[in-house]
Design an enzyme around this catalytic site. Sequence first.
Site, mmCIF file in Angstrom:
data_model
loop_
_atom_site.group_PDB
_atom_site.id
_atom_site.type_symbol
_atom_site.label_atom_id
_atom_site.label_comp_id
_atom_site.label_asym_id
_atom_site.label_seq_id
_atom_site.Cartn_x
_atom_site.Cartn_y
_atom_site.Cartn_z
ATOM 1 N N SER A 192 55.181 50.045 -5.084
ATOM 2 C CA SER A 192 53.893 50.207 -4.398
ATOM 3 C C SER A 192 52.754 50.285 -5.393
ATOM 4 C CB SER A 192 53.899 51.477 -3.540
ATOM 5 O OG SER A 192 54.626 51.295 -2.366
ATOM 6 N N ASP B 90 47.537 50.042 4.414
ATOM 7 C CA ASP B 90 48.343 51.171 3.929
ATOM 8 C C ASP B 90 48.097 52.389 4.803
ATOM 9 O OD1 ASP B 90 49.528 53.112 1.866
ATOM 10 O OD2 ASP B 90 49.631 51.196 0.794
ATOM 11 N N TYR C 284 59.304 37.148 1.846
ATOM 12 C CA TYR C 284 58.762 35.886 2.353
ATOM 13 C C TYR C 284 58.299 35.022 1.178
ATOM 14 C CZ TYR C 284 58.597 38.361 6.836
ATOM 15 O OH TYR C 284 58.909 39.071 7.969
ATOM 16 N N HIS D 280 48.828 57.894 -0.262
ATOM 17 C CA HIS D 280 49.417 56.668 -0.798
ATOM 18 C C HIS D 280 48.399 55.528 -0.859
ATOM 19 C CE1 HIS D 280 52.000 53.021 -0.761
ATOM 20 N NE2 HIS D 280 52.843 53.770 -1.469
ATOM 21 N N ILE E 193 39.308 57.619 -13.369
ATOM 22 C CA ILE E 193 40.126 56.551 -13.928
ATOM 23 C C ILE E 193 39.388 55.211 -13.906
ATOM 24 C CG2 ILE E 193 42.250 57.693 -13.150
ATOM 25 C CD1 ILE E 193 42.279 55.313 -10.983
ATOM 26 N N ASN F 18 32.248 54.470 -15.081
ATOM 27 C CA ASN F 18 31.259 55.318 -14.401
ATOM 28 C C ASN F 18 31.352 56.772 -14.842
ATOM 29 O OD1 ASN F 18 33.727 55.869 -13.212
ATOM 30 N ND2 ASN F 18 32.920 55.999 -11.116
ATOM 31 N N ALA G 167 57.924 41.336 1.281
ATOM 32 C CA ALA G 167 58.045 40.803 -0.078
ATOM 33 C C ALA G 167 58.964 39.590 -0.142
ATOM 34 C CB ALA G 167 58.555 41.891 -1.018
ATOM 35 N N ASP H 99 58.448 37.571 -7.791
ATOM 36 C CA ASP H 99 57.576 36.572 -8.423
ATOM 37 C C ASP H 99 57.103 37.010 -9.804
ATOM 38 O OD1 ASP H 99 57.128 34.384 -6.392
ATOM 39 O OD2 ASP H 99 56.630 36.128 -5.191
ATOM 40 N N ASP I 137 41.209 53.737 15.895
ATOM 41 C CA ASP I 137 39.792 54.045 15.783
ATOM 42 C C ASP I 137 39.216 53.332 14.564
ATOM 43 O OD1 ASP I 137 40.126 55.685 13.405
ATOM 44 O OD2 ASP I 137 40.864 57.279 14.718
ATOM 45 N N ASN J 198 62.032 49.307 -3.697
ATOM 46 C CA ASN J 198 62.430 50.402 -4.589
ATOM 47 C C ASN J 198 63.920 50.707 -4.490
ATOM 48 O OD1 ASN J 198 59.737 50.641 -5.290
ATOM 49 N ND2 ASN J 198 59.337 52.278 -3.810
#
Length: 809
Positions: free
Chosen positions: A469, A271, A417, A305, A323, A319, A415, A443, A296, A397
């Site tokens: 996403s 991403d 494939y 994103h 979230i 924790n 997607a 799917d 790098d 989307n």
Amino acid sequence: MRYTDTVASAIVGTRTYAGVHRVPVPAGQEEAWAALLARDPRVVYAEPDYLVQSKNLPAGAQGYGPSAWRSTGRLRRPPLAGFAVSPIYMGRGATPAATGVVASGFHAQAGPSPVPIALNQTVSGALTTDDARSPQRGSAYYADRYSFSATAGQQVTIAAWSTAFDVYLFLFRPDGTLLSSDDDGGGGTNARIPAGSGLLTLPETGTYVIEVTSYWTDETGSYTLELGAGGGSTPNDPSYAASQWNLRAMRLPDAWEITTGSSAVTIAVVDTGVDLAHPDLVSKIASGGWDFANSDASPQDDNGHGTHVAGIAAAATDNGVGIAGVAWQARILPVKVLNSSGSGFISDVADGIRWATDHGAQIINLSLGSTSDPHSLRDAVAYARGRGALVVAAGGNCGSPSSDCTLVNEPDYPAAYTTVVAVAATDQGDQRASFSTVQSYIDVAAPGAGILSTYWSSGSTYASLSGTSMAAPHVAGLAALILALIPQLTADEVTLAMQDTADKVGSSAYVGGRNDEYGYGRVNALAALQYTQRTGVGGLATRSDTGATLAGATVSIAGRTAATTSTDASGRFTATLAPGSYEVCLSAPSFAETCRSAAVSLGARTDLGTLALAALSSTLPGTSLAFAAQPLRAAHGYGVGVQPSIGLRDTNGVTLTADSTTVVTLAIKSGSGASGATLICDQTGNGVTTLRVTAGVATFSGCAIDRPGVAYVLEARAAGAEATKTLPFNVTWAGDANGDGRVSIADYSLDVTCFGATPADSRWLDPVLRCWRADLDGDHAVDVVDHSIVVTRFGTSTPTPVAPSGPAP
């Protein structure tokens, strides 16, 4: 007695005439009852106030069948009242009390009490032709009944599955009225209550009844019923309770009771990178990572994103910070292929997929897409799948007009494939998000609208975003939970587990189990993990002599997945395994091992039934078993004076005895040349010889090994005994170089012929020369010492050979 609706149940008083049970008909509902019962051939007559269901009419009796009901529309009084009939009973064949009958809906049912089960219990059963019929499914269906106690407000889930028939479930309130039913539309072998997502909240305190039956007429076979209690794990992350509806929609709180994941599972987030210092992610990031956008080794997010996607899949959970993520323990491998504006080159995406594969990612999340289908991207996905990685991608989307889409519902790659798990997005109402692309390649679906997760920006570390996403990492995280249970599952098997257990949300029809909006449905984490847990074996260990169950027996499993477990306090065991063929062996101290083969299928636990272990004993009649080898024909073996002894012991070290009923197997287990050696006993020469032991001392004369070598080991096995072995030994004889039972000029000539030979010499194992016979002192060389031995013993006859002359190496 009044019935207030079409589904009612009560214990009612009856009038009995020679076995006739008469049930009051609801006033004003005669025509409805007649129409329904006209489909039931067991109804043999009716009165205005009563009906009777029976198997047989008595001799000479008159009655009115379904045709009379349909023609009149009313229940009619038979000409002969009070005649004897044989009632039909519900349950497992027991006869109900003559003073009552249970009326449920329009069908009478009676029989034994349901089998009690507890919350969070799984039970196995079988519908057979001896079972009573289901009043809910009609007279030609079979049913079993179970009961459980619960309090008002208790949340439960009920699931049943079978490979033999299509399961149908009914749940009844404590007052007997129907509360819920499900069969997954009659198209599968799994049924769940509630049929959709969430938990079923029980309305009152009392004893509830579950009925397990078949969807189709006369279908029988084994099934498994699972009663689950709601609640689940509640992480202490501040935003979880208030904002993360998405995790609850997937039934994750209950799924986390099964597993929270494993750090051995890595999800690559290909991403915009990941915020490497984010407080909810820093502890989850795997070492390494790469930035293909800037070439790098620092895949730091500069867009937000990728950080959002990573948090959904596997944020640090419980924790006290931010979230919760789907897979609490999974590792995140950041692979940056998009720049700060969220765009990039397909070549970088392809390189990122390959890099993630080569660096150990079992799951690759691609919350990105393109309308083009270049070979580099297709080949990269094929590379990942070919090496076992599961590739999950956003479905697109373009479900509604958008400036980002040329066409509504245009395909998105990767997607589209077939080897990729393409994910659609749902909203908080469990409906397809309006932006989610509708395509045949979808799917599964997952929450993707208004999803709160980790973020990177100048002033915010959390944000809510929408898109497929966001839906994709929910599925990637669920895949990580599944692999935590069975790491050996293939990508296709993980995909199938998620598809087979997805909830059929939305209003669109599912043809063949799927549609283009949701694929196979919105993923259900609890159902997927339960499905995965069922992939394995189970059984019961007992004693063969008493039939008592064996707790603490060791269960050793060999096959695609190696596993070891033990039987519980009731002697039962279960093991979660990858699909495949296995050998399951049970053992316990003082008991003989028993093994059974098992074929494991995805989503179905193989029941091995009862495995009986034979108890070992030191009180068998006879004496200790021993082995004594003597030469046979030209073979070499042991002299009786120093023969090795092989006793049979149980696992506690007790020496067993044997009598004429004991079958003992002798075999050559190891040593140089053992694979080609033959153990000859009583001239059978079959390599592994089974002999019956006579009462008394068991020595086997006439046994030998017909091939030279050193450090041979013999093993003896008998039913109910631990195998025992000899110490290493040789098989050469001093002097008799050619094996004719005497020392003669032939041995001397053989010695000269093979002079200088060693095991490295090609002549050593020559079938004619047999030079090893001339190695009389056992030093693995034919030399002058052997020559001297032959001369010294020239003319000696050896009908009973001396002990082996050479030392074991």
